[in-house]
Design an enzyme around this catalytic site. Structure first.
Site, PDB file in Angstrom:
ATOM      1  N   ASP A 158      19.512 -11.827  10.958  1.00 12.30           N
ATOM      2  CA  ASP A 158      19.360 -12.054   9.507  1.00 12.30           C
ATOM      3  C   ASP A 158      19.554 -10.800   8.650  1.00 12.30           C
ATOM      4  O   ASP A 158      20.060 -10.910   7.552  1.00 12.30           O
ATOM      5  CB  ASP A 158      17.955 -12.634   9.246  1.00 12.30           C
ATOM      6  N   CYS A 177      23.884 -21.133   6.719  1.00 11.11           N
ATOM      7  CA  CYS A 177      25.293 -21.318   7.115  1.00 11.11           C
ATOM      8  C   CYS A 177      25.490 -20.971   8.586  1.00 11.11           C
ATOM      9  O   CYS A 177      26.605 -20.750   9.033  1.00 11.11           O
ATOM     10  CB  CYS A 177      26.220 -20.460   6.259  1.00 11.11           C
ATOM     11  N   LYS A 235      12.470 -10.595   3.469  1.00 13.65           N
ATOM     12  CA  LYS A 235      13.410 -10.584   2.342  1.00 13.65           C
ATOM     13  C   LYS A 235      12.979  -9.563   1.285  1.00 13.65           C
ATOM     14  O   LYS A 235      13.811  -8.886   0.680  1.00 13.65           O
ATOM     15  CB  LYS A 235      13.491 -11.968   1.713  1.00 13.65           C
ATOM     16  N   SER A 278      22.422 -18.238   3.110  1.00 15.72           N
ATOM     17  CA  SER A 278      21.354 -18.871   3.886  1.00 15.72           C
ATOM     18  C   SER A 278      21.818 -20.245   4.363  1.00 15.72           C
ATOM     19  O   SER A 278      22.544 -20.936   3.651  1.00 15.72           O
ATOM     20  CB  SER A 278      20.107 -19.039   3.013  1.00 15.72           C
ATOM     21  N   TYR A 313       4.692 -19.679   2.076  1.00 20.10           N
ATOM     22  CA  TYR A 313       5.941 -19.898   2.818  1.00 20.10           C
ATOM     23  C   TYR A 313       6.525 -18.544   3.249  1.00 20.10           C
ATOM     24  O   TYR A 313       6.524 -17.579   2.466  1.00 20.10           O
ATOM     25  CB  TYR A 313       6.965 -20.675   1.957  1.00 20.10           C
ATOM     26  N   HIS A 334      22.266  -8.669   4.235  1.00 19.67           N
ATOM     27  CA  HIS A 334      21.857  -9.975   4.765  1.00 19.67           C
ATOM     28  C   HIS A 334      22.856 -10.370   5.860  1.00 19.67           C
ATOM     29  O   HIS A 334      23.694 -11.234   5.655  1.00 19.67           O
ATOM     30  CB  HIS A 334      21.868 -10.973   3.595  1.00 19.67           C
ATOM     31  N   ARG A 382      11.901 -20.561  -0.142  1.00 22.12           N
ATOM     32  CA  ARG A 382      11.886 -19.441  -1.086  1.00 22.12           C
ATOM     33  C   ARG A 382      12.022 -19.984  -2.505  1.00 22.12           C
ATOM     34  O   ARG A 382      12.601 -21.042  -2.730  1.00 22.12           O
ATOM     35  CB  ARG A 382      13.044 -18.485  -0.799  1.00 22.12           C
ATOM     36  N   ARG A 417      10.645 -24.289  10.423  1.00 18.09           N
ATOM     37  CA  ARG A 417      10.970 -22.956  10.972  1.00 18.09           C
ATOM     38  C   ARG A 417      10.281 -22.689  12.296  1.00 18.09           C
ATOM     39  O   ARG A 417       9.229 -23.257  12.599  1.00 18.09           O
ATOM     40  CB  ARG A 417      10.502 -21.878   9.975  1.00 18.09           C
TER      41      ARG A 417
HETATM   42  C1  OXD Z   1      17.031 -17.177   4.247  1.00 12.41           C
HETATM   43  C2  OXD Z   1      16.257 -16.950   5.478  1.00 12.41           C
HETATM   44  O1  OXD Z   1      16.588 -17.966   3.399  1.00 12.41           O
HETATM   45  O2  OXD Z   1      16.745 -16.172   6.322  1.00 12.41           O
HETATM   46  O3  OXD Z   1      18.099 -16.575   4.100  1.00 12.41           O
HETATM   47  O4  OXD Z   1      15.161 -17.491   5.642  1.00 12.41           O
HETATM   48 MN    MN Z   2      18.470 -15.123   5.610  1.00 11.99          MN
END
Ligand code: OXD
Ligand code: MN
Length: 588
Positions: free
Chosen positions: A276, A251, A207, A249, A198, A227, A70, A368
């Site tokens: 998420d 974690c 998002k 993100s 991406y 989130h 991102r 991913r």
């Molecule tokens: C983030 C994702 O960046 O979930 O939080 O991809």
């Molecule tokens: Mn996320």
């Protein structure tokens, strides 16, 4: 497909005139159509097919090297005033943003097909559910959207003339980083994204819609878009209690959402509702109900192993798309941290020959997988329940090397909001040798809140006034380190022990210790058995260091000042309370 909604017809025509595609294809999510598109993408080199025996119906995609994550500095909230977007968002006036973007989008799809994807965020027949239409020139985006959102033949015509939908426009154009923009127009219910392919920048349902635009809608409509992962804990008596958890993100949200309890707790089971995003609404019973609006997982592959997340490994074995992983010689995927042995040779995420002695990464650290949620072995029976699931607790968390204890409970809803608003993550010496660089990330929403975060905090306080039976709010920190820069807590499945304490607290089964920062567990109320941990480490995990907390209070004061006059008084009150509990009269 025959489109009835006049606004949709007009909008498609407008974008067609702007982007000048050779052809338009309306996506209906059918296997027949997807198969044609996959073959086209294979022919054009956008994706590769993996070994169909070991990974049935799975594909590999490599992004450009400049397009792997991102782009927060290129992500904008476009509102008439800067104040509406707030100090934590990049801002541009809508008129200026549209003018800039129209130039970039002009003829961006020349000689290409323009795909029109009608999609749904949320399950059918749910009050939570929102519609969107994404226009894109990328088959990769189409294939991912058909996993991550609900796409089918009927959706286009379910969006009747009077039904709102989010207009999402995406073009990968030439993936030029200098002209990459992810722009949100909350008042127009519109998203425009250009020059990236991406996921987080291009799969606009995730998002962009389900967090940034949805958070703005939620503020106006009286709910919350967060989130957060959502999980259910089934107890030995068969009862299930649901939790939602927000972490910045990377974690470990996906890992926690799919956790397998340690052997000791084999009579418990974790069910995944989402990994998420959570949309939260107050139910008629006065509880907070949570729904996962997504249809799949877009998880980080690197580091996913049988130890960290066996359920994810099982989930990705079929019907999945892998992005920026290593391809082994037997045409299956590999990434750093997977259980299998390091391959002797492969093709890396850049498409180059790779051997371990090169000392380069075979997979990108942000590689991913995109996989359908219903393939997850521990998917909750309730994950598509149109009403969502009732929450017993909300958990906030971050990476703090020395500050926050392994777990604590807030005093009440307002204090819990303060705990969430104070969230932050810090680089730990254990991860890169650079201790103590704190990034504030309130509620893990810093990059995802579609309006002024001061108004966002105020909205949480407003919600609190309406919930008669609120979830309890906790904070966890799996990442405390000792003097030797080692993590003190084993994490992963052992985190279950902490979740268990959390549900025990929700059910008033155990008492606690009242401290300056909140309620801490009594050591005897957490089961430490069969763990290689000594008493000293347990004490260290819960240590509250006054000096560090006083620094934290100063740091928070500076951070909250960024929001100026708009900041709700309740935050100041909570900060003052915290300071006073430590015996400081600074705010008196
Ligand atoms: C983030 C994702 O960046 O979930 O939080 O991809
Ligand atoms: Mn996320």
């Amino acid at each position: 497909m025959n489109i009835e909604n006049k606004e949709i017809i007009k909008w498609i025509k407008e974008i067609q005139d702007l982007c000048k595609p050779k052809k338009i294809l309306i996506i209906d999510g059918s296997e027949k159509q997807l198969e044609i598109l996959r073959n086209k993408a294979i022919k054009e080199g956008e994706i590769e097919k993996l070994d169909n025996k070991k990974f049935p119906n799975c594909f590999l995609h490599r992004t450009m090297e400049n397009d792997v994550a991102r782009v927060e500095d290129k992500t904008y909230i476009c509102t008439e005033t800067k104040e509406e977007a707030g100090p934590t968002n990049n801002w541009m006036r809508p008129k200026e943003a549209y003018t800039k973007l129209r130039i970039l989008f002009k003829e961006s799809m020349k000689n290409k097909t323009m795909y029109v994807i009608p999609f749904m965020m949320g399950p059918p027949k749910s009050q939570f559910t929102k519609f969107g239409i994404e226009i894109t020139d990328s088959i990769y985006v189409v294939l991912n959207m058909c996993i991550m959102t609900r796409v089918n033949k009927t959706i286009m015509n379910e969006i009747k003339d009077n039904i709102k939908f989010t207009k999402c426009l995406h073009s990968k154009k030439d993936i030029n980083l200098d002209e990459r923009y992810i722009m949100h127009f909350p008042k127009d219910n519109t998203i425009w994204s250009i020059n990236s392919a991406y996921g987080g920048n291009a799969l606009l349902g995730k998002k962009c819609l389900a967090l940034r635009i949805a958070s703005y809608m939620a503020k106006n409509e009286g709910w919350l878009a967060e989130h957060m992962l959502i999980l259910g804990i089934e107890k030995p008596n068969g009862e299930i209690c649901y939790l939602a958890a927000a972490f910045p993100s990377a974690c470990g949200k996906t890992n926690l959402a799919m956790l397998i309890p340690p052997k000791k707790f084999k009579d418990y089971k974790i069910w995944t509702v989402g990994d998420d995003i959570a949309w939260l609404k107050i139910g008629e019973d006065g509880r907070l109900w949570a729904l996962n609006p997504e249809n799949g997982f877009f998880g980080v592959a690197t580091g996913t192993s049988a130890k960290t997340n066996l359920n994810a490994l099982e989930t990705v074995k079929k019907n999945s798309i892998f992005t920026n992983v290593l391809k082994k010689d037997d045409n299956i995927v590999w990434w750093e941290g997977m259980d299998e042995e390091v391959p002797e040779h492969g093709i890396d995420w850049k498409g180059k020959e790779w051997t371990p002695n090169l000392n380069t990464k075979g997979a990108h650290p942000n590689s991913r997988f995109t996989s359908p949620a219903n393939q997850c072995p521990c998917i909750s029976a309730e994950w598509e329940n149109p009403n969502g699931v009732p929450l017993s607790a909300i958990i906030f968390g971050g990476r703090r090397a020395e500050l926050t204890p392994l777990v604590y409970e807030s005093f009440n809803w307002n204090h819990g909001i303060f705990v969430g608003a104070s969230m932050s993550s810090e680089t730990t010496a254990a991860s890169n040798g650079n201790i103590g660089v704190v990034r504030r990330d309130p509620m893990a929403m810093l990059p995802f809140c579609g309006y002024n975060m001061a108004d966002y905090f105020a909205h949480w306080f407003e919600i609190g006034k309406k919930i008669t039976n609120p979830p309890k709010i906790f904070n966890v920190n799996w990442f405390r380190i000792n003097k030797n820069n080692e993590f003190m807590w084993p994490g992963y499945r052992e985190n279950f022990r902490i979740l268990k304490w959390i549900i025990d607290r929700c059910e008033n089964n155990v008492s606690s210790l009242k401290t300056e920062i909140g309620y801490l567990p009594l050591k005897t109320n957490i089961d430490w058995s069969e763990l290689d941990i000594d008493d000293n480490t347990i004490n260290e995990l819960f240590k509250i260091n006054k000096k560090l907390w006083m620094n934290e209070i100063e740091d928070l004061e500076i951070f909250f000042k960024n929001f100026g006059e708009k900041m709700p008084n309740e935050i100041g009150k909570e900060l003052k309370g915290l300071s006073e509990r430590f015996g400081d009269q600074k705010f008196a």
